[in-house]
Design an enzyme around this catalytic site. Structure first.
Site, PDB file in Angstrom:
ATOM      1  N   CYS A  96       0.838  -1.192   0.000  1.00  0.00           N
ATOM      2  CA  CYS A  96       0.000   0.000   0.000  1.00  0.00           C
ATOM      3  C   CYS A  96       0.881   1.252   0.000  1.00  0.00           C
ATOM      4  O   CYS A  96       1.500   1.566  -0.999  1.00  0.00           O
ATOM      5  CB  CYS A  96      -0.968  -0.046   1.190  1.00  0.00           C
ATOM      6  SG  CYS A  96      -2.342   1.105   1.038  1.00  0.00           S
ATOM      7  N   HIS A 107      -3.841  -5.576   0.918  1.00  0.00           N
ATOM      8  CA  HIS A 107      -3.254  -5.893   2.220  1.00  0.00           C
ATOM      9  C   HIS A 107      -3.307  -7.391   2.513  1.00  0.00           C
ATOM     10  O   HIS A 107      -4.194  -7.841   3.262  1.00  0.00           O
ATOM     11  CB  HIS A 107      -3.972  -5.124   3.327  1.00  0.00           C
ATOM     12  CG  HIS A 107      -3.708  -3.661   3.285  1.00  0.00           C
ATOM     13  ND1 HIS A 107      -2.506  -3.121   3.684  1.00  0.00           N
ATOM     14  CD2 HIS A 107      -4.464  -2.625   2.848  1.00  0.00           C
ATOM     15  CE1 HIS A 107      -2.531  -1.805   3.518  1.00  0.00           C
ATOM     16  NE2 HIS A 107      -3.711  -1.485   3.003  1.00  0.00           N
ATOM     17  N   GLU A 157      -1.568  -8.914   4.491  1.00  0.00           N
ATOM     18  CA  GLU A 157      -1.323  -9.115   5.930  1.00  0.00           C
ATOM     19  C   GLU A 157      -2.611  -9.114   6.736  1.00  0.00           C
ATOM     20  O   GLU A 157      -2.592  -9.444   7.922  1.00  0.00           O
ATOM     21  CB  GLU A 157      -0.344  -8.050   6.457  1.00  0.00           C
ATOM     22  CG  GLU A 157      -0.901  -6.638   6.618  1.00  0.00           C
ATOM     23  CD  GLU A 157      -0.859  -5.805   5.344  1.00  0.00           C
ATOM     24  OE1 GLU A 157      -0.930  -6.389   4.238  1.00  0.00           O
ATOM     25  OE2 GLU A 157      -0.772  -4.557   5.447  1.00  0.00           O
TER      26      GLU A 157
END
Lengths: 931, 241
Positions: free
Chosen positions: B90, B202, B204
């Site tokens: 990002c 994302h 994660e």
């Protein structure tokens, strides 16, 4: 247009201004948005383009130019103006927080270019028919006079901040003033004090035989303000028959004490409520309003509202983990607005952008909330922001402040922004509010607050007490911490954004992103190291004394020398009169029996209060932390509405649920029942999200009109009674609350427009088992759709009335069976028997079923066709999707509380009886607000 | 090592992903790293995490890119030249693109404001597309994870896009809906060596099955693969060095 015009007032000193206009290659989405907004405001003939404008005092070199322009996307625009096109340059006023300029200065240091800069926008406006029209568009759409300055058809200058004045402390003569003169002083300084309070101040200083200083009188006004002292919630209230009502705050407090839930750690004290659902951690919760600031500067108002409530949680020594917001706006399609009032579309855009900007940048998920629309909120929009935080029970307890502890302020610098916000919030708004309130409004800097969170996470044990600088600034923060010890501080060392602030302004400024700590002198060096590591400024202002006096100096000048006892306990008790409302509770206002069911349901789904809120929710990062396991948006297309949200640390197996209850349309008719319904809805939402009914904590937030009007105060008394009764019924204690009164607008016609009684209840509850979270969507064709709860319904304040343009009737009464029912429902969820569950609220059963169908991409066939069953409203009810094998078990568990409504179908249409069939496209179109 | 600038805010999320992938992550503040670039030698893998570095003032990732180039340029080049994996997520991706590390060979691409005109948070489906990239090589299935950005629209000229495709540098594309109008539906890029990955979404935030919005309510086929797979790949590569 007849020559150039300078509209904003800029005290300029001749100097050099270099202007760099950075325009997007191709279409800038902002241009389309602002042109659209102009059309909404009644200027469809205008076409507006927007570009970034960077003002510097030196020509920008290559390295900085490279930073400012991305050649693939942007180009420098030095096109001269052309006929028929007006240029409007807009930049922040001097002293208003300007993060872009701050970062530009930082980068300029790296590239070795010493420049002073400010960053704004250049608009090119085509099609304006007159100078007056252009001026109106600038004020209503392109610039906000409160925080920005601008020029029309003349390049704007960098300008110079006002020349710093010498710091002086003035005294204010109060001795011998009669009531009229005291009133004049009150108005002149915007103190928002009562006559009783003014007299008490005059008496106090007469006894001291000296006049108060400017800072002292401002500090007393701030400390005693409705906003800070909750004078109404602490007032003695008398009813017309002479009986008295226990102060409202006592009622709420003692209801929590009576419930005596063992997991309540802290209720109605300090910055936030604190609960411990598990042994290893505590949870802090707080919700606030930021209504007045959001009315005059929607972006900054909402932005700093979020920042403020996050600091409340930090001030309770907890690490923030999530944000909530409830927004109440006027109707977006309103043709005109009263004097000095921003159009609802502008307020909506600004507020949503303000919440998104702060929450997204600080790195917290904005997870739960509501957006409501009603013409009654046009002049007084309401912005509620909440925050939840966690702390380990192993953290050392905060025992201070102790005498000798240093008074330390960390975070942002102090400016002239936000002066008198506490007293501003405590007054009625009128056409001129936007003009006079300029200094009350602040712009946030979420990155600074993010760094404060990081600093506090690393400094556990280094401070003995903490509080945030909110309304009232240092005056409020240090004033509260110094009660009862006393403190001595010197403002000469306070870091300022720019020189020239008067001592009283430094003391009262509500500049954002600051926390005040009490630090043992032996730990100050460590604290300083942590701050330095994160680039956060720390200033040692003085120390806590123990002599009970608050002494503020500025170098050799004494700014404040007050007895802490007088400051906090010298406020004369407020006495108010209330007339209790007599709501209509006998005869309901029923809709016609031959209602067009399909058209009515589609109109309900498309009503802005009910329709899909994905456009707002997706502006907020609700995924950060990876902890939002029950999301605000659900379903196959991710545009269905969940009841409550569930937050859990990604690797843990339990979590918390957050639910919101609010219904001002009930409040307009029956404030007591509204309160009951709001508590029930918030509780119901967390139950439907999988929460344990025995571990639910509540927050109350009241937004009301002027409590000096007995009928308005009567509604508040009734609502608090409803809250207390509902808390007892559900065994769910209130742990914190906040009131925002005087949400009124005084029109030029002399009419007062108050907001409807608007109570927002936030429920935060423990979710013991994350493997059994119900989903508010249809998933199994052939399963039954079941109503859980009582079949009786009411129409007072219903959304059916709203979409039909009718009114009146009886607001749903409390459902005495609901608390026991919720416990059984929770048990059934745990047993795996209620996997699909949705709360029934606005619009009744039909809307709840339609929402589940849209979310799940399936349909249903409902048997009932009567308006009362389909659209009537009541407390204590859910729609459930039930496996046929489980139906008997559920009926036995909830005797007399289960009604089969129909079955789930693979065909995604919604059928009601034999005559009505609504296709999935029509459902979804209405849900998306297009009907 | 996770590098954190003022305003970086997903460092804890990515730390969890790295731990689950078998690494032992630590966070370094960019200012401290600049004071002692030698710290980079102690790292096997580098993450530029998401957030709003320096408030994203003047454009996403711009100030951080100047910062990194000015203060850590050589050290970063050295890190990449050694074949050690780097991921920018990002804001980290925006920064790598602005600083010219991605796609490499000068500044040839940009991340523009979303075509929707504002910040957008929603789940997307990603198709791994590069066998050259050490982070995506060997991954077959689609990966589901959220986006949360306002400036994620990948932009370059047509020749550059074709060249990136030819060089197998398009690491991830949006499968299905393209959420921000990215050219070629590009969601992530790798550098010519394949050790640097930058992506807007994302991964994660999808490292455990229960983080998926359709984990429980969804029907079979609704749920794509874990974002964790990318980190497992990256950590494995770092360990093999």
């Amino acid at each position: 247009m007849g020559g150039t015009r300078r509209v904003g007032t800029v005290p300029t000193v001749p100097g050099m201004t270099e202007r760099l206009v950075v325009a997007a290659r191709g279409q800038d989405p902002r241009s389309a948005a602002v042109t659209r907004a102009a059309a909404t405001l009644g200027y469809p003939h205008l076409s507006i383009e927007v570009a970034d404008l960077v003002l510097t005092d030196h020509p920008v070199g290559r390295a900085l130019g490279d930073l400012l322009i991305e050649p693939l996307l942007q180009a420098a625009d030095d096109a001269p103006g052309s006929t028929g096109v007006h240029t409007v340059d807009v930049v922040p006023r001097h002293g208003v927080t300007d993060p872009a300029a701050t970062e530009l200065h930082r980068a300029a240091e790296w590239t070795g270019e010493a420049v002073r800069a400010t960053v704004g926008r250049r608009y090119r406006v085509r099609g304006a028919r007159s100078a007056t029209e252009l001026d109106r568009v600038v004020r209503r759409l392109l610039a906000n006079p409160v925080v920005e300055r601008w020029t029309v058809d003349e390049p704007i200058d960098l300008g110079e901040p006002p020349e710093p004045a010498e710091p002086i402390v003035e005294t204010v003569a109060v001795a011998g003033l009669d009531d009229r003169a005291l009133g004049a002083l009150n108005a002149e300084r915007g103190l928002s004090l009562d006559l009783d309070q003014l007299r008490a101040i005059a008496r106090h200083f007469a006894a001291l035989d000296r006049p108060p200083t400017d800072a002292e009188i401002e500090m007393i006004a701030q400390t005693w303000s409705e906003h800070c002292a909750h004078t109404t919630f602490r007032a003695d209230i008398t009813l017309p028959d002479g009986t008295t009502v226990e102060p409202l705050l006592h009622q709420l407090r003692s209801s929590t004490e009576t419930l005596a839930r063992p997991w309540v750690v802290n209720a109605f004290a300090g910055n936030a409520g604190i609960v411990a659902f598990t042994e290893d951690r505590t949870i802090a919760l707080k919700a606030e309003t930021h209504n007045h600031p959001s009315a005059v500067e929607p972006f900054g108002g909402a932005n700093t509202g979020v920042g403020g409530v996050i600091r409340d949680v930090m001030g309770a020594a907890h690490r923030p983990i999530a944000i909530t917001d409830v927004l109440c706006f006027g109707s977006p399609d309103m043709a005109s607005t009263p004097d000095g009032v921003l159009h609802p579309t502008r307020i909506i855009d600004g507020v949503v952008a303000g919440v998104a900007d702060y929450g997204n940048k600080i790195g917290l998920p904005t997870v739960a909330g509501a957006v409501l629309y009603d013409p009654a909120y046009t002049a007084n929009p309401l912005v509620y922001a909440g925050c939840i935080g966690v702390a380990s029970t192993l953290d050392p307890p905060l025992t201070g402040p102790h005498p000798g502890d240093r008074v330390v302020v960390i975070g942002g610098r102090t400016g002239r922004d936000g002066i008198r916000g506490a007293t501003f919030s405590s007054r009625t708004m009128d056409g001129a509010t936007g003009e006079v309130a300029g200094a009350s409004v602040q712009i946030g800097d979420p990155i600074v607050e993010k760094l404060l969170i990081d600093v506090l996470a690393e400094s556990t044990g280094l401070f003995t007490a903490i509080t945030d600088c909110g309304a009232g600034g240092l005056s409020s923060a240090v004033g509260e911490m110094a009660d009862p010890l006393g403190a001595e501080v010197d403002l000469a060392g306070a870091p300022l954004k720019y020189p020239g602030l008067q001592p009283w302004e430094i003391w009262l400024s509500e500049a954002q992103e600051r926390m005040v700590l009490a630090v043992d002198p032996a730990r100050l060096a460590e604290m300083t190291t942590v701050c330095r590591r994160h680039g956060v400024e720390l200033t040692d202002l003085g120390h806590f004394t123990g002599d009970g006096r608050l002494v503020v100096r500025h170098g050799s000048m004494t700014v404040v020398d007050l007895d802490v006892g007088f400051l906090h306990d010298g406020r004369p008790p407020r006495s108010l009169r209330a007339e209790l409302p007599a709501p209509q509770r006998d005869v309901d206002q029923l809709p016609p029996a031959n209602l067009d069911v399909a058209a009515t349901l589609l109109a309900l789904l498309a009503h802005p209060n009910i329709a899909c809120k994905a456009d707002v929710v997706r502006r907020y990062d609700h995924e950060i932390r990876g902890a939002t396991l029950g999301r605000p948006l659900i379903g196959v297309e991710g545009d269905g509405h969940a009841d409550g949200v569930v937050l859990a640390e990604p690797t843990e197996h339990h979590g918390i649920a957050v639910g919101i209850g609010v219904n001002p349309w009930y409040g307009m008719l029956d404030a007591e029942r509204m309160a009951h319904a709001a508590v029930d809805e918030a509780v119901r939402n967390v139950i439907a999200a999988g929460a344990d009914p025995d571990k639910i904590a509540l927050l109350d937030n009241f937004s009301w009109g002027d409590p000096r009007r007995p009928s308005t105060l009567g509604q508040l008394v009734a609502a608090v009674r409803g809250c207390v009764d509902a808390a007892a019924a559900h065994d769910a204690p209130f742990v914190s609350g906040k009131d925002s009164l005087n949400n009124e607008y005084l029109g030029r016609d002399g009419q007062r427009h108050a907001v409807p009684p608007t109570l927002v209840i936030t429920a935060v509850a423990h979710v013991p088992d994350l493997t059994r979270l119900p989903a508010a969507e249809l998933r199994h064709p052939g399963h039954y759709l079941v109503l859980i709860g009582a079949p009786e319904t009411w129409f007072g304040g219903s959304h059916l009335h709203l979409v039909r343009g009718t009114s009146g009737g009886v607001v749903p009464p409390p459902d005495a069976g609901a608390p026991a029912r919720y416990r059984v429902v929770h048990h059934l969820i745990g047993g795996g028997h209620l996997g699909g569950l949705h709360d029934i609220s606005e619009g009744g059963v039909a809307v709840a079923v339609a929402e589940m169908a849209i979310a799940g991409g399936l349909g249903a066939h409902l048997e009932p066709t009567d308006p009362a069953t389909l659209f009537g409203e009541a407390n204590g009810r859910f729609v459930a999707e039930v496996d046929p094998h489980d139906l008997d078990l559920i009926r036995r568990a909830l005797p007399g509380q289960v009604t089969v409504l129909g079955v789930v179908s693979a065909d995604p249409s919604l059928r009601i009886g034999e005559a009505v069939r609504i296709g999935p496209d029509d459902l979804r179109r209405a849900w998306r607000g297009r009907y | 090592m996770i590098v954190s600038a003022p305003g970086t805010n997903r460092d804890a999320d990515v730390a969890l992903a790295l731990r689950l992938a078998g690494a032992d992550p630590f966070v370094a503040l960019v200012a401290e790293l600049e004071a002692d670039p030698g710290q980079l030698d102690r790292a096997d893998l580098l993450v530029l995490a998401g957030g709003f570095s320096y408030a994203d003032a003047l454009g996403a990732g711009r100030v951080w890119a100047v910062d990194l180039r000015r203060h850590l340029g050589d050290a970063l080049d050295h890190f990449v030249a050694g074949g050690r994996p780097v991921i920018g997520i990002c804001n980290g991706f925006q920064t790598l693109v602005r600083s010219g590390l991605l796609p490499g060979g000068g500044r040839r691409a940009a991340l523009a404001p979303n075509d929707g005109g504002h910040f957008d948070c929603r789940w997307v489906c990603l198709a791994p597309a590069s066998t050259r990239c050490v982070w995506t090589a060997g991954l077959e299935g689609p990966i589901d994870c959220p986006i949360a950005h306002g400036e994620g629209r990948f932009v370059c000229d047509d020749d550059t896009l074709a060249a990136l495709g030819d060089a197998d540098q398009i690491a991830l594309t949006y499968a299905g809906a393209n959420p921000n109008g990215s050219m070629g539906a590009v969601a992530g890029l790798t550098d010519p060596s394949g050790v640097v990955l930058g992506l807007m979404p994302h991964p994660e935030n999808h490292v455990l099955a229960r983080q998926h919005p359709r984990h429980r309510a969804g029907r079979p086929g609704d749920v794509g693969g874990l974002g964790l797979d990318l980190f497992v790949n990256g950590v494995r590569h770092a360990k093999e060095l």
